[in-house]
Design a protein around this motif. Structure first.
Motif, PDB file in Angstrom:
ATOM      1  N   SER A   1       0.827  -1.205   0.000  1.00 57.10           N
ATOM      2  CA  SER A   1       0.000   0.000   0.000  1.00 57.10           C
ATOM      3  C   SER A   1       0.859   1.251   0.000  1.00 57.10           C
ATOM      4  O   SER A   1       2.039   1.222   0.378  1.00 57.10           O
ATOM      5  CB  SER A   1      -0.908   0.019   1.235  1.00 57.10           C
ATOM      6  N   ALA A   2       0.256   2.364  -0.398  1.00 54.64           N
ATOM      7  CA  ALA A   2       0.979   3.639  -0.372  1.00 54.64           C
ATOM      8  C   ALA A   2       1.417   3.969   1.048  1.00 54.64           C
ATOM      9  O   ALA A   2       2.549   4.418   1.283  1.00 54.64           O
ATOM     10  CB  ALA A   2       0.094   4.746  -0.946  1.00 54.64           C
ATOM     11  N   GLY A   3       0.535   3.728   2.019  1.00 53.84           N
ATOM     12  CA  GLY A   3       0.875   3.986   3.416  1.00 53.84           C
ATOM     13  C   GLY A   3       1.966   3.060   3.909  1.00 53.84           C
ATOM     14  O   GLY A   3       2.875   3.472   4.642  1.00 53.84           O
ATOM     15  N   GLY A   4       1.875   1.792   3.518  1.00 59.63           N
ATOM     16  CA  GLY A   4       2.877   0.820   3.942  1.00 59.63           C
ATOM     17  C   GLY A   4       4.258   1.125   3.411  1.00 59.63           C
ATOM     18  O   GLY A   4       5.270   0.871   4.090  1.00 59.63           O
ATOM     19  N   LYS A   5       4.329   1.673   2.211  1.00 67.03           N
ATOM     20  CA  LYS A   5       5.640   2.049   1.658  1.00 67.03           C
ATOM     21  C   LYS A   5       6.274   3.141   2.512  1.00 67.03           C
ATOM     22  O   LYS A   5       7.487   3.156   2.737  1.00 67.03           O
ATOM     23  CB  LYS A   5       5.483   2.510   0.208  1.00 67.03           C
ATOM     24  N   LYS A   6       5.442   4.067   3.013  1.00 68.02           N
ATOM     25  CA  LYS A   6       5.973   5.162   3.842  1.00 68.02           C
ATOM     26  C   LYS A   6       6.474   4.642   5.193  1.00 68.02           C
ATOM     27  O   LYS A   6       7.443   5.166   5.742  1.00 68.02           O
ATOM     28  CB  LYS A   6       4.892   6.218   4.048  1.00 68.02           C
ATOM     29  N   THR A   7       5.798   3.636   5.730  1.00 67.84           N
ATOM     30  CA  THR A   7       6.197   3.096   7.033  1.00 67.84           C
ATOM     31  C   THR A   7       7.238   1.994   6.921  1.00 67.84           C
ATOM     32  O   THR A   7       7.643   1.420   7.932  1.00 67.84           O
ATOM     33  CB  THR A   7       4.971   2.537   7.787  1.00 67.84           C
ATOM     34  N   LYS A   8       7.647   1.682   5.667  1.00 66.31           N
ATOM     35  CA  LYS A   8       8.587   0.590   5.407  1.00 66.31           C
ATOM     36  C   LYS A   8       8.045  -0.734   5.963  1.00 66.31           C
ATOM     37  O   LYS A   8       8.747  -1.501   6.640  1.00 66.31           O
ATOM     38  CB  LYS A   8       9.976   0.898   5.983  1.00 66.31           C
ATOM     39  N   ALA A   9       6.776  -0.971   5.688  1.00 65.30           N
ATOM     40  CA  ALA A   9       6.104  -2.186   6.147  1.00 65.30           C
ATOM     41  C   ALA A   9       6.758  -3.427   5.550  1.00 65.30           C
ATOM     42  O   ALA A   9       7.312  -3.381   4.452  1.00 65.30           O
ATOM     43  CB  ALA A   9       4.626  -2.124   5.762  1.00 65.30           C
ATOM     44  N   ASP A  10       6.678  -4.541   6.289  1.00 69.92           N
ATOM     45  CA  ASP A  10       7.366  -5.749   5.833  1.00 69.92           C
ATOM     46  C   ASP A  10       6.446  -6.949   5.652  1.00 69.92           C
ATOM     47  O   ASP A  10       6.915  -8.085   5.563  1.00 69.92           O
ATOM     48  CB  ASP A  10       8.488  -6.107   6.811  1.00 69.92           C
ATOM     49  N   ARG A  11       5.132  -6.714   5.581  1.00 67.91           N
ATOM     50  CA  ARG A  11       4.191  -7.819   5.357  1.00 67.91           C
ATOM     51  C   ARG A  11       3.589  -7.664   3.956  1.00 67.91           C
ATOM     52  O   ARG A  11       2.810  -6.729   3.712  1.00 67.91           O
ATOM     53  CB  ARG A  11       3.086  -7.809   6.404  1.00 67.91           C
ATOM     54  N   PRO A  12       3.926  -8.548   3.014  1.00 71.71           N
ATOM     55  CA  PRO A  12       3.429  -8.402   1.638  1.00 71.71           C
ATOM     56  C   PRO A  12       2.064  -9.050   1.401  1.00 71.71           C
ATOM     57  O   PRO A  12       1.588  -9.054   0.268  1.00 71.71           O
ATOM     58  CB  PRO A  12       4.512  -9.096   0.808  1.00 71.71           C
ATOM     59  N   LEU A  13       1.444  -9.589   2.451  1.00 70.39           N
ATOM     60  CA  LEU A  13       0.105 -10.172   2.352  1.00 70.39           C
ATOM     61  C   LEU A  13      -0.780  -9.550   3.422  1.00 70.39           C
ATOM     62  O   LEU A  13      -0.359  -9.421   4.584  1.00 70.39           O
ATOM     63  CB  LEU A  13       0.153 -11.690   2.560  1.00 70.39           C
ATOM     64  N   VAL A  14      -2.003  -9.179   3.042  1.00 70.19           N
ATOM     65  CA  VAL A  14      -2.914  -8.541   3.985  1.00 70.19           C
ATOM     66  C   VAL A  14      -4.350  -8.936   3.668  1.00 70.19           C
ATOM     67  O   VAL A  14      -4.694  -9.178   2.508  1.00 70.19           O
ATOM     68  CB  VAL A  14      -2.770  -7.000   3.921  1.00 70.19           C
ATOM     69  N   VAL A  15      -5.194  -8.997   4.680  1.00 67.24           N
ATOM     70  CA  VAL A  15      -6.619  -9.194   4.469  1.00 67.24           C
ATOM     71  C   VAL A  15      -7.231  -7.827   4.164  1.00 67.24           C
ATOM     72  O   VAL A  15      -7.188  -6.913   4.990  1.00 67.24           O
ATOM     73  CB  VAL A  15      -7.285  -9.824   5.710  1.00 67.24           C
ATOM     74  N   SER A  16      -7.764  -7.679   2.953  1.00 68.66           N
ATOM     75  CA  SER A  16      -8.391  -6.427   2.541  1.00 68.66           C
ATOM     76  C   SER A  16      -9.572  -6.757   1.633  1.00 68.66           C
ATOM     77  O   SER A  16     -10.346  -7.658   1.946  1.00 68.66           O
ATOM     78  CB  SER A  16      -7.379  -5.511   1.859  1.00 68.66           C
ATOM     79  N   TYR A  17      -9.688  -6.057   0.501  1.00 68.33           N
ATOM     80  CA  TYR A  17     -10.851  -6.203  -0.369  1.00 68.33           C
ATOM     81  C   TYR A  17     -10.430  -6.398  -1.828  1.00 68.33           C
ATOM     82  O   TYR A  17      -9.361  -5.954  -2.243  1.00 68.33           O
ATOM     83  CB  TYR A  17     -11.761  -4.967  -0.259  1.00 68.33           C
ATOM     84  N   ALA A  18     -11.321  -7.023  -2.590  1.00 62.39           N
ATOM     85  CA  ALA A  18     -11.054  -7.222  -4.014  1.00 62.39           C
ATOM     86  C   ALA A  18     -10.985  -5.895  -4.760  1.00 62.39           C
ATOM     87  O   ALA A  18     -10.407  -5.816  -5.847  1.00 62.39           O
ATOM     88  CB  ALA A  18     -12.122  -8.120  -4.636  1.00 62.39           C
ATOM     89  N   SER A  19     -11.579  -4.858  -4.178  1.00 58.85           N
ATOM     90  CA  SER A  19     -11.569  -3.537  -4.816  1.00 58.85           C
ATOM     91  C   SER A  19     -10.428  -2.647  -4.324  1.00 58.85           C
ATOM     92  O   SER A  19     -10.363  -1.472  -4.678  1.00 58.85           O
ATOM     93  CB  SER A  19     -12.910  -2.832  -4.581  1.00 58.85           C
ATOM     94  N   SER A  20      -9.527  -3.182  -3.522  1.00 55.65           N
ATOM     95  CA  SER A  20      -8.394  -2.376  -3.056  1.00 55.65           C
ATOM     96  C   SER A  20      -7.435  -1.966  -4.181  1.00 55.65           C
ATOM     97  O   SER A  20      -6.945  -0.835  -4.190  1.00 55.65           O
ATOM     98  CB  SER A  20      -7.621  -3.115  -1.964  1.00 55.65           C
ATOM     99  N   PRO A  21      -7.116  -2.842  -5.150  1.00 51.72           N
ATOM    100  CA  PRO A  21      -6.201  -2.419  -6.225  1.00 51.72           C
ATOM    101  C   PRO A  21      -6.663  -1.174  -6.983  1.00 51.72           C
ATOM    102  O   PRO A  21      -5.837  -0.270  -7.231  1.00 51.72           O
ATOM    103  CB  PRO A  21      -6.120  -3.652  -7.126  1.00 51.72           C
TER     104      PRO A  21
END
Length: 365
Positions: free
Chosen positions: A233-253
């Motif tokens: 995610s855009a937010g995750g890139k800013k926080t340098k997140a390290d989990r490439p799998l997440v529970v979200s929605y089919a409409s997130s992309p």
């Protein structure tokens, strides 16, 4: 939806709190909703925080009916529903929007709604009409809770992204997944229900034991999981997140594409379509509504082609009306889920608390 506290994008796009969203119906003689329904020119929609609609569409409703729409936002869907249960019989508005199939039984068992068969219901997909015999609620939208993945991460690692619940148990995906707490989050609950639907009441606990052993991380809610922990995610890139799998929605992309600057030609995230659970959101005429006529008109409007085609880019959900077209952003970048998992609402009603408690004891405690 519970469901539609889905997106920070929605929250940014929508005003918070109580907002008059359409004002073309003449003087607002009864903005509070009090008094006799014949005199009232305002219809109040009680909803979760993620309700949003274009001003032009709501002004069209006002022009057509004479009613101005006032939206009273009440936190996430669970909190909003709880407030209506506490005030049942003397509701804060005329229509409630946002109860989904995971919580529908609570609303119906508490007698929150006056039956009303909305005009145009014949255009609405039959499999979304879960109260078709009584018409206490009207389906408005659907959304699919699914695993999202960071395309760059998997490309860089030369690793195929997971596509099913079973894939998530493989050693290759150890310590890669973040999910939301099923006791506090709509997508977290939906993901749990997806595993119940897939592995059964006798098998879901064993599945979660294995998933925990494979390093699943649990956080309180969607925004933390998606915007802080998910590397795609855009937010995750800013926080340098390290989990490439997440529970979200089919409409997130499509959301990642819509809000990116510059706009990419390909969505940076993908959807594991074999992990999806179908949510259906409903609206209903509140028992004791002061503006019953306005409430019925609003329910008719919520399934109109005009409103249904306005929803995807405002609430990032799918229309239930069969004649409503999806925007190109959805058709180009969104995922099509042909066979989502589902659980019968009555079965959810009977077992939800037990399933969540068992899940919590296995995964959180």
């Amino acid at each position: 939806m519970n469901t539609t506290t889905k997106y920070a994008a929605t929250a940014l796009a929508a005003a918070m709190g109580v907002t008059v969203l359409a004002g073309c119906g003449g003087s607002d003689d009864d903005a509070s909703g009090s008094g006799n329904s014949k005199a009232s020119k305002t219809v109040t929609l009680v909803s979760h925080d993620s309700f949003n609609a274009s001003d032009s569409v709501l002004k069209a409703f006002t022009k057509e009916t004479g009613y101005t729409v006032k939206v009273l936002k009440s936190g996430d869907a669970g909190a909003a529903l709880n407030q209506e249960i506490l005030t049942k019989g003397s509701p804060r508005g005329d229509v409630f929007f946002g109860v989904d199939n995971t919580l529908l039984s609570r609303a119906l068992d508490n007698g929150l709604f006056t039956p009303y068969e909305a005009k145009g219901l014949d255009r609405v997909a039959a499999d979304t009409q879960l109260d078709a015999d009584k018409h206490r609620v009207t389906p408005v939208d659907t959304g699919d809770i699914c695993i999202n993945y960071d395309k760059k991460y998997f490309a860089d690692k030369k690793l195929a992204p997971p596509q099913s619940f079973e894939d998530l148990l493989k050693p290759a995906y150890k310590n890669l997944l973040v999910t939301e707490n099923a006791a506090t989050s709509s997508p977290g609950l939906g993901f749990l229900l997806g595993t119940v639907a897939t592995y059964g009441e006798d098998g879901y606990q064993d599945y979660w034991k294995k998933l925990k052993n494979n390093g699943v991380k649990v956080v309180d809610g969607w925004e933390q999981a998606y915007n802080e922990e998910f590397s795609g995610s855009a937010g995750g890139k800013k926080t340098k997140a390290d989990r490439p799998l997440v529970v979200s929605y089919a409409s997130s992309p499509p959301v990642e594409v819509l809000y990116a600057e510059p706009r990419p030609t390909e969505a940076p995230t993908g959807v594991a379509t074999g992990t999806c659970f179908r949510q259906i959101e409903f609206a209903g005429l509140l028992d004791g509504a002061k503006n019953e006529a306005g409430g019925k008109a609003l329910l008719d409007f919520l399934i109109s082609k005009q409103f249904q085609e306005d929803m995807p880019l405002n609430m990032f959900v799918n229309p239930v009306a069969k004649d409503a077209a999806l925007p190109e952003l959805f058709t180009k970048f969104g995922a099509t889920v042909d066979k989502p998992t589902t659980v019968d609402p009555q079965k959810i009603a009977k077992n939800r608390e037990q399933w969540v408690q068992s899940w919590s004891s296995l995964v959180v405690k």
